[in-house]
Every structure is written in C-alpha cells, then in structure tokens.
Design a protein around this motif. Sequence first.
Motif, PDB file in Angstrom:
ATOM      1  N   SER A 114     -97.807 -14.624 -52.655  1.00 32.04           N
ATOM      2  CA  SER A 114     -98.078 -13.601 -51.639  1.00 32.04           C
ATOM      3  C   SER A 114     -96.883 -13.478 -50.697  1.00 32.04           C
ATOM      4  O   SER A 114     -96.374 -12.387 -50.438  1.00 32.04           O
ATOM      5  CB  SER A 114     -99.339 -13.968 -50.859  1.00 32.04           C
ATOM      6  OG  SER A 114     -99.605 -13.014 -49.852  1.00 32.04           O
ATOM      7  N   TYR A 115     -96.416 -14.619 -50.193  1.00 39.26           N
ATOM      8  CA  TYR A 115     -95.261 -14.630 -49.291  1.00 39.26           C
ATOM      9  C   TYR A 115     -94.038 -14.004 -49.958  1.00 39.26           C
ATOM     10  O   TYR A 115     -93.340 -13.178 -49.363  1.00 39.26           O
ATOM     11  CB  TYR A 115     -94.957 -16.062 -48.871  1.00 39.26           C
ATOM     12  CG  TYR A 115     -93.765 -16.220 -47.957  1.00 39.26           C
ATOM     13  CD1 TYR A 115     -93.919 -16.162 -46.577  1.00 39.26           C
ATOM     14  CD2 TYR A 115     -92.483 -16.412 -48.470  1.00 39.26           C
ATOM     15  CE1 TYR A 115     -92.833 -16.294 -45.726  1.00 39.26           C
ATOM     16  CE2 TYR A 115     -91.386 -16.549 -47.630  1.00 39.26           C
ATOM     17  CZ  TYR A 115     -91.566 -16.490 -46.263  1.00 39.26           C
ATOM     18  OH  TYR A 115     -90.477 -16.608 -45.425  1.00 39.26           O
ATOM     19  N   LEU A 116     -93.798 -14.390 -51.205  1.00 36.03           N
ATOM     20  CA  LEU A 116     -92.608 -13.896 -51.908  1.00 36.03           C
ATOM     21  C   LEU A 116     -92.638 -12.383 -52.068  1.00 36.03           C
ATOM     22  O   LEU A 116     -91.677 -11.688 -51.719  1.00 36.03           O
ATOM     23  CB  LEU A 116     -92.502 -14.562 -53.290  1.00 36.03           C
ATOM     24  CG  LEU A 116     -92.163 -16.048 -53.313  1.00 36.03           C
ATOM     25  CD1 LEU A 116     -92.233 -16.586 -54.736  1.00 36.03           C
ATOM     26  CD2 LEU A 116     -90.776 -16.288 -52.737  1.00 36.03           C
ATOM     27  N   PHE A 117     -93.744 -11.850 -52.587  1.00 33.04           N
ATOM     28  CA  PHE A 117     -93.773 -10.414 -52.897  1.00 33.04           C
ATOM     29  C   PHE A 117     -94.104  -9.550 -51.686  1.00 33.04           C
ATOM     30  O   PHE A 117     -93.672  -8.399 -51.611  1.00 33.04           O
ATOM     31  CB  PHE A 117     -94.725 -10.151 -54.063  1.00 33.04           C
ATOM     32  CG  PHE A 117     -94.182 -10.685 -55.360  1.00 33.04           C
ATOM     33  CD1 PHE A 117     -93.056 -10.109 -55.938  1.00 33.04           C
ATOM     34  CD2 PHE A 117     -94.753 -11.784 -55.980  1.00 33.04           C
ATOM     35  CE1 PHE A 117     -92.523 -10.608 -57.120  1.00 33.04           C
ATOM     36  CE2 PHE A 117     -94.220 -12.289 -57.156  1.00 33.04           C
ATOM     37  CZ  PHE A 117     -93.107 -11.692 -57.732  1.00 33.04           C
ATOM     38  N   ASN A 118     -94.852 -10.093 -50.706  1.00 34.95           N
ATOM     39  CA  ASN A 118     -95.058  -9.347 -49.459  1.00 34.95           C
ATOM     40  C   ASN A 118     -93.726  -9.069 -48.784  1.00 34.95           C
ATOM     41  O   ASN A 118     -93.473  -7.960 -48.290  1.00 34.95           O
ATOM     42  CB  ASN A 118     -95.937 -10.145 -48.494  1.00 34.95           C
ATOM     43  CG  ASN A 118     -97.367 -10.273 -48.967  1.00 34.95           C
ATOM     44  OD1 ASN A 118     -97.776  -9.629 -49.920  1.00 34.95           O
ATOM     45  ND2 ASN A 118     -98.133 -11.131 -48.308  1.00 34.95           N
ATOM     46  N   ASN A 119     -92.859 -10.093 -48.763  1.00 34.58           N
ATOM     47  CA  ASN A 119     -91.569  -9.934 -48.098  1.00 34.58           C
ATOM     48  C   ASN A 119     -90.547  -9.210 -48.969  1.00 34.58           C
ATOM     49  O   ASN A 119     -89.823  -8.329 -48.487  1.00 34.58           O
ATOM     50  CB  ASN A 119     -91.029 -11.307 -47.690  1.00 34.58           C
ATOM     51  CG  ASN A 119     -91.795 -11.887 -46.512  1.00 34.58           C
ATOM     52  OD1 ASN A 119     -91.636 -11.467 -45.376  1.00 34.58           O
ATOM     53  ND2 ASN A 119     -92.658 -12.848 -46.787  1.00 34.58           N
ATOM     54  N   PHE A 120     -90.486  -9.550 -50.242  1.00 37.23           N
ATOM     55  CA  PHE A 120     -89.498  -8.935 -51.132  1.00 37.23           C
ATOM     56  C   PHE A 120     -89.716  -7.432 -51.260  1.00 37.23           C
ATOM     57  O   PHE A 120     -88.752  -6.656 -51.334  1.00 37.23           O
ATOM     58  CB  PHE A 120     -89.556  -9.591 -52.512  1.00 37.23           C
ATOM     59  CG  PHE A 120     -88.601  -8.997 -53.504  1.00 37.23           C
ATOM     60  CD1 PHE A 120     -87.222  -9.113 -53.333  1.00 37.23           C
ATOM     61  CD2 PHE A 120     -89.061  -8.294 -54.617  1.00 37.23           C
ATOM     62  CE1 PHE A 120     -86.332  -8.558 -54.238  1.00 37.23           C
ATOM     63  CE2 PHE A 120     -88.186  -7.739 -55.530  1.00 37.23           C
ATOM     64  CZ  PHE A 120     -86.809  -7.872 -55.341  1.00 37.23           C
ATOM     65  N   SER A 121     -90.973  -6.990 -51.249  1.00 36.13           N
ATOM     66  CA  SER A 121     -91.272  -5.570 -51.440  1.00 36.13           C
ATOM     67  C   SER A 121     -90.785  -4.707 -50.293  1.00 36.13           C
ATOM     68  O   SER A 121     -90.535  -3.507 -50.477  1.00 36.13           O
ATOM     69  CB  SER A 121     -92.776  -5.369 -51.637  1.00 36.13           C
ATOM     70  OG  SER A 121     -93.216  -5.961 -52.840  1.00 36.13           O
ATOM     71  N   VAL A 122     -90.647  -5.292 -49.099  1.00 42.50           N
ATOM     72  CA  VAL A 122     -90.321  -4.472 -47.924  1.00 42.50           C
ATOM     73  C   VAL A 122     -88.996  -4.843 -47.263  1.00 42.50           C
ATOM     74  O   VAL A 122     -88.493  -4.092 -46.429  1.00 42.50           O
ATOM     75  CB  VAL A 122     -91.453  -4.550 -46.870  1.00 42.50           C
ATOM     76  CG1 VAL A 122     -92.748  -3.994 -47.446  1.00 42.50           C
ATOM     77  CG2 VAL A 122     -91.663  -5.983 -46.387  1.00 42.50           C
ATOM     78  N   GLU A 123     -88.425  -5.993 -47.629  1.00 45.75           N
ATOM     79  CA  GLU A 123     -87.189  -6.425 -46.985  1.00 45.75           C
ATOM     80  C   GLU A 123     -85.978  -6.211 -47.892  1.00 45.75           C
ATOM     81  O   GLU A 123     -86.085  -6.265 -49.115  1.00 45.75           O
ATOM     82  CB  GLU A 123     -87.267  -7.908 -46.594  1.00 45.75           C
ATOM     83  CG  GLU A 123     -88.262  -8.187 -45.493  1.00 45.75           C
ATOM     84  CD  GLU A 123     -88.236  -9.638 -45.057  1.00 45.75           C
ATOM     85  OE1 GLU A 123     -87.307 -10.369 -45.478  1.00 45.75           O
ATOM     86  OE2 GLU A 123     -89.137 -10.056 -44.313  1.00 45.75           O
ATOM     87  N   ASN A 124     -84.847  -5.997 -47.267  1.00 47.23           N
ATOM     88  CA  ASN A 124     -83.612  -5.790 -48.026  1.00 47.23           C
ATOM     89  C   ASN A 124     -82.900  -7.134 -48.230  1.00 47.23           C
ATOM     90  O   ASN A 124     -81.819  -7.376 -47.698  1.00 47.23           O
ATOM     91  CB  ASN A 124     -82.704  -4.803 -47.286  1.00 47.23           C
ATOM     92  CG  ASN A 124     -81.488  -4.421 -48.112  1.00 47.23           C
ATOM     93  OD1 ASN A 124     -81.513  -4.500 -49.348  1.00 47.23           O
ATOM     94  ND2 ASN A 124     -80.421  -4.014 -47.442  1.00 47.23           N
TER      95      ASN A 124
END
Length: 377
Positions: free
Chosen positions: A197-207
């Motif tokens: 969850s942490y990985l894809f929540n952040n990866f999807s929206v952060e550069n």
Amino acid sequence: METLVQALHKQPTAVNTEVKVINLALFGHGLVGGTLISQILESQQNIAKRKGIYLNIFAVANSKRLLLNENGISNQWLDQISQQPEGYSVQQVIDFAKQHQLENLIAVDNTASTTFINNYELLVNGDFHLISSNKIANTISFKFYQSLRETLHKNNKEYLYETNVGAGLPLIDTIKLLHLSGENITKITGVFSGTLSYLFNNFSVENQPFSAILQQAIANGYTEPDPREDLSGNDVARKLLVLARELELENEFDEIKIQNLIPEPLQALSVTEFLNQTDKLDPYYQDLKNKLEPNHVLRYVGELSGDLQQAKGILETKLIAVSAFTALGQLKGSDSIFEIYTESYGDNPIIIQGAGAGAKVTARGVFGDILRLASKN
C-alpha cells in the motif's frame, strides 16, 4: 528494588487475590518483538493497577540465545541476552517454567522463522497458550493447521494471531464472529499489505523512482526482513490463506494464483545483493505508471472468491489499476483496506480500513492479543 512478582511470591494471600501474574515467553526481539518488549515494560505497573494483571516476561529468546528470569526481565535485557551462551532448546523454557511453578503461561512468536512453528505443539503440551505475529503456522499444510488445533483443543489452550492480517486492525475477529454467527461470507477483497500500500500509494502520485520509495519503506520498518517477501506477493497470499482457513476452507498455499512483482533475474539473489540492486526495478514500474489512464493509480490487491460454502475457494493476488476516486484509489500512507461481502449485506461490503504496517502497530496488536488472553484465563 523488589519487583511485583517477588512481592507476589512473598505475599500470596495478601496480593494474589488482587493481581494475576501472566508469565510470558517471547521468541524474537527484532523490530516487532523489541517494540513489544518496550511496550510491556513501560506499561507493566499501570496495567497491574488498572486491570489487576501483571505481565511478567520471564523468557526472551532469539535464534541463538535465551535469557531466563523467573521474576521478570529488566530494561537491561538486551545487554543481558547478548551475554548468554549460544544454543538453547524450547524445552528449556518449558522446564524452567515448571521448575519455578510459573502459571498462566503464554508463548509469543514474533519471529519470521519458517521452522520455529515446529515448537508450537511442544509449547501447547507444555501448558502454554500461543500468540503469534508469524503467519507461517496458519499457512503451511492444512494437515499441520488441523493438527495444531487438535492439540490446542486437547490441552484447552488458545491461539491468537490477530496481527497475521492487517497488523493491529480487528479483521480476523470480525470474520470469526461473522462466520460463527452463520453469516454467509461471499467474497473478501482489498489491499492486504501495508507495505505494498505504501509503495503504490506513493509511487502512483510522486515523481520518484520505485526503488527510492522502496528504500523509504524499508527505513520505516514497513517491509519484511527480506522485502521480496512483500514484493513476491507471498505475504499477501499468506494473509489470504489465513482468512480462507478462518472460513474453514481447505486451500493450500500452492493453489493461490500469485503475481510476483520481482523481475526474474532478481528473485534468486541474496538479500544483500537484492538490496544493492533495487534500481533495476525502476524501468519496469515506470513503464506501468506511464501507461496509466488519467486519474488512475496502481494497487496490489488480494481476493478470496468463489463458492465459499464448498471445501475450497479461489485465492488470487494481483497488481491492478483503479480509479483514484474509489475507496481503493483513495488509500494513503501504509493503510490497508478490507472489503467483506456477505449474503445479508449484499453489494454493500463491511469495510475495515487503517494502518496496515509498522512495528509499533503490529506490536500493539500482539499486545492486545496478550491482554485478551490474560483477561480470559
């Protein structure tokens, strides 16, 4: 200074009527286990005053060393265990408890060991209840699963493992209550891993590259000791299997359809080699991100479906794209979300959502299991 346990030994008639001593043997003192020890030591006296329960840690062990003290460990336990000789057996813990006539025994497994579970029945036969954050015992062969429960029943002992799925969230208890009440659960789905969850929540929206976010997750203590246990999908698959078996399904681990998120060349490396080459993950995940439709995000989900009234269900883990405006798409941080569909509730699932990873949250969930058992016995 005299400990409460020593006082209880000296004044059985005056104090035992007010305070019940729960004797704990804790196996594993890494991130979760070490945090749990700190939490117990900090709150021992307060719990004794408020609940009439004194949590006495009489044994702490890692894979090599064992520290024993019938009156309980002190804040110097880490230095003390490092001075113990290497090599011990679980039978020593059982014999020590018998020698010192310790009662209300609970063994807590906070290891990630695939072999320590072989001691579970030995501990139960040695008069211990079990608590575990380790998922292995609930996810190896169904034959082992059944044998352990037969041993527990024969010895009138309990086994609590709320943190096996969802860290400190009350998921397993909810499913147990629904199932015992006769509610027909038709499907369970969601984001089972706080790590992913942490990985894809952040990866999807952060550069940021995927490997940078993975390193952040490791630093925050969100991953298993080998992060590939999370990325392989095995951790989510085990959680699915835990829930399936709560519904009395007889699925085996090798029947789960698992999407492995690790490119094949990185799967066979040692842990150290893998951690030094995480940047090789970046091109693959960046390509997936580039292909997302507008307002969509990546989520790694687990799903239990099929006719759950039969002997086996359908278990699957997979990486999917979802709308950012759905419940799944709006997850933040390391939160997990579980949607429980039942016959009575129809298309409106019961939703349980909250922090799904981290040593403090998991340790607090184990602590909760200890207090629940302590209050019963």
